[in-house]
Scaffold this motif. Structure first.
Motif, mmCIF file in Angstrom:
data_model
loop_
_atom_site.group_PDB
_atom_site.id
_atom_site.type_symbol
_atom_site.label_atom_id
_atom_site.label_comp_id
_atom_site.label_asym_id
_atom_site.label_seq_id
_atom_site.Cartn_x
_atom_site.Cartn_y
_atom_site.Cartn_z
ATOM 1 N N LYS A 4 6.148 8.329 3.712
ATOM 2 C CA LYS A 4 6.019 8.833 5.406
ATOM 3 C C LYS A 4 4.245 7.834 5.820
ATOM 4 C CE LYS A 4 7.313 10.387 9.246
ATOM 5 N NZ LYS A 4 7.089 11.901 9.380
ATOM 6 N N PHE A 5 3.535 7.614 5.119
ATOM 7 C CA PHE A 5 2.730 7.610 5.430
ATOM 8 C C PHE A 5 1.672 6.410 4.771
ATOM 9 C CE2 PHE A 5 2.908 11.107 8.118
ATOM 10 C CZ PHE A 5 2.756 11.342 9.454
ATOM 11 N N SER A 6 1.231 5.394 4.641
ATOM 12 C CA SER A 6 0.082 4.536 5.021
ATOM 13 C C SER A 6 -0.783 4.783 5.310
ATOM 14 C CB SER A 6 0.932 3.045 4.582
ATOM 15 O OG SER A 6 1.859 3.324 3.535
ATOM 16 N N ILE A 7 -1.634 5.298 4.489
ATOM 17 C CA ILE A 7 -3.178 4.906 5.772
ATOM 18 C C ILE A 7 -4.431 3.559 4.885
ATOM 19 C CG2 ILE A 7 -5.356 6.452 6.129
ATOM 20 C CD1 ILE A 7 -1.806 8.162 4.727
ATOM 21 N N ILE A 8 -4.157 3.126 5.182
ATOM 22 C CA ILE A 8 -5.487 2.084 5.420
ATOM 23 C C ILE A 8 -7.402 1.745 5.436
ATOM 24 C CG2 ILE A 8 -5.411 -0.807 5.945
ATOM 25 C CD1 ILE A 8 -2.953 -0.755 6.778
ATOM 26 N N ILE A 9 -7.859 1.870 4.821
ATOM 27 C CA ILE A 9 -9.073 2.335 4.400
ATOM 28 C C ILE A 9 -9.595 0.783 4.586
ATOM 29 C CG2 ILE A 9 -11.246 2.988 4.229
ATOM 30 C CD1 ILE A 9 -9.409 5.789 2.823
ATOM 31 N N PRO A 10 -10.121 0.191 5.974
ATOM 32 C CA PRO A 10 -11.177 -1.187 5.237
ATOM 33 C C PRO A 10 -11.984 -0.924 4.533
ATOM 34 C CG PRO A 10 -11.286 -1.100 7.454
ATOM 35 C CD PRO A 10 -10.152 0.398 7.159
ATOM 36 N N LEU A 11 -13.103 -1.980 3.478
ATOM 37 C CA LEU A 11 -14.394 -0.444 2.982
ATOM 38 C C LEU A 11 -14.819 -2.035 2.686
ATOM 39 C CD1 LEU A 11 -15.477 1.140 1.526
ATOM 40 C CD2 LEU A 11 -14.386 0.359 -0.464
ATOM 41 N N TYR A 12 -15.765 -1.821 3.081
ATOM 42 C CA TYR A 12 -17.680 -2.973 2.840
ATOM 43 C C TYR A 12 -18.704 -1.634 3.152
ATOM 44 C CZ TYR A 12 -20.914 -6.585 3.018
ATOM 45 O OH TYR A 12 -21.707 -7.621 3.187
#
Length: 314
Positions: A4-12
């Motif tokens: 159902k969901f893709s949770i995208i986390i940009p990480l720096y």
């Protein structure tokens, strides 16, 4: 395999916060999701923290540093979920976030773009970002909003959604060919959400599903620009066709002027005051008072008063 969901986390460089962000997803009441962590060239132990969390739904993608927008776009290109969400690495979802978005999708399956209220957290104290009762009425709980930019223009310091508080159907997003603006690191999420609001009929909910942490290093005020505000320059081309957009951009000019006061940029302060949209006729709510103060008081006095408000010495 789809979910159902893709949770995208940009990480720096979020080693202090990233575990809490990920666990806020893993602890959701709704469990049909994948997590895509896009490491944008972190130089701390952020990636190690992520890799020590043992869950097969977590996918880590490593890339050279190219900015938060680029990282989010990488996540979009690698997602397989029916709907996309974005969570910053120093923020958290409340346990009902995915369940509430699933509810909104079920209620409004054809809209594709869903936004929800959120908490602004400073020094442990949290307040709803949008005063829904004041703007949309006490009876409003959720629904399609055709006055998205009115809400955006009315409320001081807040927007109906930002990077971590909206959900977009992946197929519709890919068809639209909209992406986060590469190379932009300030108001890039508000710009992207604005494009979505112009393309789709947004659904908005009173429910707070996210905590936006104002005390992290990433939200430091020292990164605020004074020479321009990306969203103003890019959205001005739509002001004659999108209702309330002029009012929203006028609000952004107010905030840009305060940036100039904070950092002592007198040249750009007077330049921005010449903007046609810096007009009383475009101000809503308390921005009318801000306009009058910024319009008529001299720069040095304004700066002194503003620094006192911020708790700083001149």
């Amino acid at each position: 395999m789809t979910m159902k969901f893709s949770i995208i986390i940009p990480l720096y460089n979020k080693e202090k916060y990233i575990a809490s962000a990920i666990w806020s997803i893993l602890d959701q009441t709704y469990q049909d999701f994948e997590i895509i962590v896009v490491d944008d060239g972190s130089t701390d132990k952020s990636v190690c923290v992520v890799e020590n969390i043992n869950d097969t739904r977590i996918k880590v993608i490593k890339q050279k540093n190219c900015g938060v927008s680029c990282a989010r776009n990488t996540g979009i290109n690698n997602a397989v979920g029916d709907y996309l969400l974005f969570l910053d690495g120093d923020d958290i979802y409340l346990p009902n976030a995915l369940e509430h978005f699933s509810f909104l999708i079920e209620k409004f399956p054809d809209n594709g773009y869903y936004c929800s209220n959120y908490y602004r957290v400073r020094d442990g104290h949290k307040t709803p970002a949008i005063d829904v009762s004041r703007i949309l009425g006490k009876k409003f709980e959720y629904g399609v909003v055709d006055n998205f930019f009115y809400i955006a223009a009315y409320h001081p310091g807040s927007f109906p959604c930002h990077a971590s508080t909206f959900c977009i159907e992946r197929k519709s997003l890919l068809i639209s060919e909209l992406t986060f603006p590469n190379g932009v690191t300030h108001t890039e999420d508000v710009y992207f959400c604005s494009l979505l609001a112009m393309k789709f009929r947004p659904v908005f909910s009173r429910e707070c599903i996210h905590e936006y942490n104002l005390n992290t290093e990433a939200n430091s005020r020292n990164t605020r620009p004074t020479n321009e505000r990306f969203i103003i320059e890019e959205l001005r081309k739509y002001v004659d066709t999108i209702p309330w957009l002029k009012h929203f951009l006028a609000k952004n000019i107010i905030h840009l002027l305060y940036n100039c006061l904070e950092f002592g940029d007198q040249v750009n302060f007077y330049k921005h005051k010449k903007e046609p949209m810096f007009s009383y006729s475009y101000m809503l709510s308390s921005y009318k008072i801000h306009f009058l103060v910024l319009k008529f008081l001299p720069f040095k006095l304004l700066r002194k008063l503003y620094l006192i408000k911020l708790g700083r010495k001149n």
